[in-house]
Design an enzyme around this catalytic site. Sequence first.
Site, PDB file in Angstrom:
ATOM      1  N   ASP A 110       7.111 -30.641  30.805  1.00 25.02           N
ATOM      2  CA  ASP A 110       6.566 -29.332  30.465  1.00 25.02           C
ATOM      3  C   ASP A 110       5.083 -29.471  30.125  1.00 25.02           C
ATOM      4  O   ASP A 110       4.736 -30.152  29.156  1.00 25.02           O
ATOM      5  CB  ASP A 110       7.341 -28.798  29.250  1.00 25.02           C
ATOM      6  N   ASP A 111       4.201 -28.878  30.935  1.00 20.97           N
ATOM      7  CA  ASP A 111       2.752 -28.922  30.674  1.00 20.97           C
ATOM      8  C   ASP A 111       2.140 -30.311  30.859  1.00 20.97           C
ATOM      9  O   ASP A 111       1.141 -30.632  30.222  1.00 20.97           O
ATOM     10  CB  ASP A 111       2.414 -28.489  29.224  1.00 20.97           C
TER      11      ASP A 111
ATOM     12  N   CYS B 275       4.546 -21.711  32.385  1.00 19.85           N
ATOM     13  CA  CYS B 275       5.936 -22.176  32.506  1.00 19.85           C
ATOM     14  C   CYS B 275       6.868 -21.303  33.316  1.00 19.85           C
ATOM     15  O   CYS B 275       7.340 -21.698  34.373  1.00 19.85           O
ATOM     16  CB  CYS B 275       6.542 -22.355  31.110  1.00 19.85           C
TER      17      CYS B 275
ATOM     18  N   ASP C  78       6.029 -28.414  35.206  1.00 22.10           N
ATOM     19  CA  ASP C  78       5.935 -27.006  35.629  1.00 22.10           C
ATOM     20  C   ASP C  78       4.495 -26.567  35.899  1.00 22.10           C
ATOM     21  O   ASP C  78       4.214 -25.825  36.832  1.00 22.10           O
ATOM     22  CB  ASP C  78       6.641 -26.062  34.635  1.00 22.10           C
ATOM     23  N   ASN C  79       3.561 -27.045  35.068  1.00 25.22           N
ATOM     24  CA  ASN C  79       2.141 -26.713  35.268  1.00 25.22           C
ATOM     25  C   ASN C  79       1.318 -27.794  34.598  1.00 25.22           C
ATOM     26  O   ASN C  79       1.858 -28.622  33.865  1.00 25.22           O
ATOM     27  CB  ASN C  79       1.792 -25.323  34.691  1.00 25.22           C
TER      28      ASN C  79
END
Length: 592
Positions: A49-50, A85, A335-336
């Site tokens: 995540d991130d 997200c 996700d990003n």
Amino acid sequence: MLYAFVAALFASAIGSLRGFETPIQELLGLKNPEQGHGRRPNIVFVLTDDQDVHLSSLDYMPLVKKHLLDQGTYFSKHYCTTAVCCPSRVTLWTGKAAHNTNITDVNPPYGGYPKFVVQGFNGKYLPVWLQDSGYNTYYTGKLFNVHTVENYNSPAPAGFTDSDFLLDPFTYNYLNSTFQRKGEAPRSYEGHYSTDVVTEKAYGFLDDAVKSEKPFFLTVAPIAPHVNIYMNSSDVHDPNIVFKFDAPVSAQRHQHLFEDEKVPRTKNFNPDQPSGANWLLKLPQQNTTNMDYNDHLYRQRLRSLQAVDELVDRIFRRLETYGILDKTYIFYSSDNGYHIGQHRLQPGKSCGYEEDINVPLIVRGPGVAKNYTTSIVTSHTDLAPTFFDLLGIPQREDFDGSTIPVTNAAIEAAKAKRREHVNVEYWGFAGGEGKFDGTLHEHNTYKAIRIIGPGYNLYYSVWCNNEHELYNMDLDPDQLKNLLSRPQVAEVSNVAGLPIRKVVARLDALLFVLKSCKGRTCREAWQILHPDGDVLTLEDALEPRFDHFYEVDQKRVKYNFCSNGYLVDAEGPMWEKEGVIFRDGLMWHEWV
Ligand SMILES: *[C@@H]1O[C@H](CO)[C@@H](O)[C@H](O)[C@H]1NC(C)=O
Ligand SMILES: *[C@@H]1O[C@H](CO)[C@@H](O)[C@H](O)[C@H]1NC(C)=O
Ligand SMILES: *[C@@H]1O[C@H](CO)[C@@H](O)[C@H](O)[C@H]1NC(C)=O
Ligand SMILES: *[C@@H]1O[C@H](CO)[C@@H](O)[C@H](O)[C@H]1NC(C)=O
Ligand SMILES: *[C@@H]1O[C@H](CO)[C@@H](O)[C@H](O)[C@H]1NC(C)=O
């Protein structure tokens, strides 16, 4: 000599026998009869995540290097298409651009799990399609934002053989998480370290998966290195909500690592002059107190990723123990991306700059080249089509992305003809996630193209206030010099060996198609502009014979107003309305 010849003959006879043996045994399911897995491969997908590429986080994950980078293929130009997200995850699980899911935010009304359900995707996304094709599907960790202790069962996410999801308002609380196993009530893991809980659950699902007759797809989605969030309600619109961002929390065993590390001081780190466009141009330079805190947040990200590194190691050991490593693809992505201090930004994502959109993608598995890096352009829209391809499921016509080649030969073959651009899009807010400047920057709405081909490496964007950006990423990888910030610059400067005006006319026309494309129009955007099929790349489109077509005939990307969601009225002229494509306001081509 003779002996060598005979030996070689013998070896080759054995070789061909072996070559013959394997498929038949597999066909009969005899190779590992105790497992019952046929010829179809499994997939394990680790989704962080991130996680950044440009803040060097992968350099601090030796076990990811050992199992994935050294033994697999790294896609150095892999992009998310919406850098936040929930929209990014929905794109990933549906194979559709955010403008086709209309999940454009993390929260209602424009995004979050409830919007995913309302848009009808709960029956139309990857896990459901995988089950339909005979796969067992497992998921542990974070699925979407606003998937909460209240709404987890109304309805439950469809398509999972078994699942154990992190739920809001505890999703980002590293030491006070709540998980919900399929068919059960939410359960608090107060005091346990979230990523370690995810690891244990992944183990359990792997055990179950291996016992079953069917091949499997397992997703493991820890929250690291996302910031820690405390909130006392899952209703983000609750006026009394207490909502607190803080640095990520590491497992206790990792808390003293990396004491000397700092955010890489690239040229775009907290620069003396403002950079970017729109609201970024008003950001103040950060003082030492602020930078020190952000360096701390950076170290906490690296520390929090150590438990993910261990998770990866443990999953590989399990796969090896079960003897299924050679028929399992392992994907690793995020996700990003993330920025800390670049362009004077407080920690966060949501921008179109390289730090936020370029994300890790590593693939290991049967036939995938080892210790290999490719710079072919790929995106999250391509992942669902890629999984389909690897698992032998026919492509869906409504996929906006296309299969990512994973074998060496396929990657080499793709270099000549593969799409060289990514369509980046965003609507709504950008928020700082550190201790300083928690302001929500509204109207962070833009569309962009990231394009990499022979002689060009560019980022082009149009903001909802109609500001434009163009960066020559070969000369200016830090994106500090917007070539379109003053109109007169565009008249004099060259990019890709041509006047900027000519290049921008092409990029804008391509963006004009991409901003409302669907399925085939997304996959074959240049062919929409050139139905004869004689233009497949920017290089082709730059031919002088198309100057008039691009510089005079085409409509320009232009917003009518800034909106925080995907409102058709805000989007200006459109190629595609109700299945019909317009050109200069006239219908010119029926597109089914
Ligand atoms: C990976 O490739 C690099 C450069 O080609 C080489 O130095 C390194 O030893 C290789 N690593 C492995 C594990 O094969
Ligand atoms: C965990 O969350 C619950 C519910 O908000 C709270 O009562 C409890 O004090 C929290 N525990 C810790 C260790 O923060
Ligand atoms: C969250 O905390 C605030 C401040 O203590 C309080 O006013 C509010 O009622 C709390 N919300 C919930 C849902 O507990
Ligand atoms: C540094 O900047 C932050 C954020 O703008 C501000 O809150 C703080 O007071 C400043 N500290 C000093 C020492 O100037
Ligand atoms: C996207 O969703 C929002 C919120 O429900 C809605 O207002 C908007 O019209 C939708 N956009 C499109 C293009 O359907």
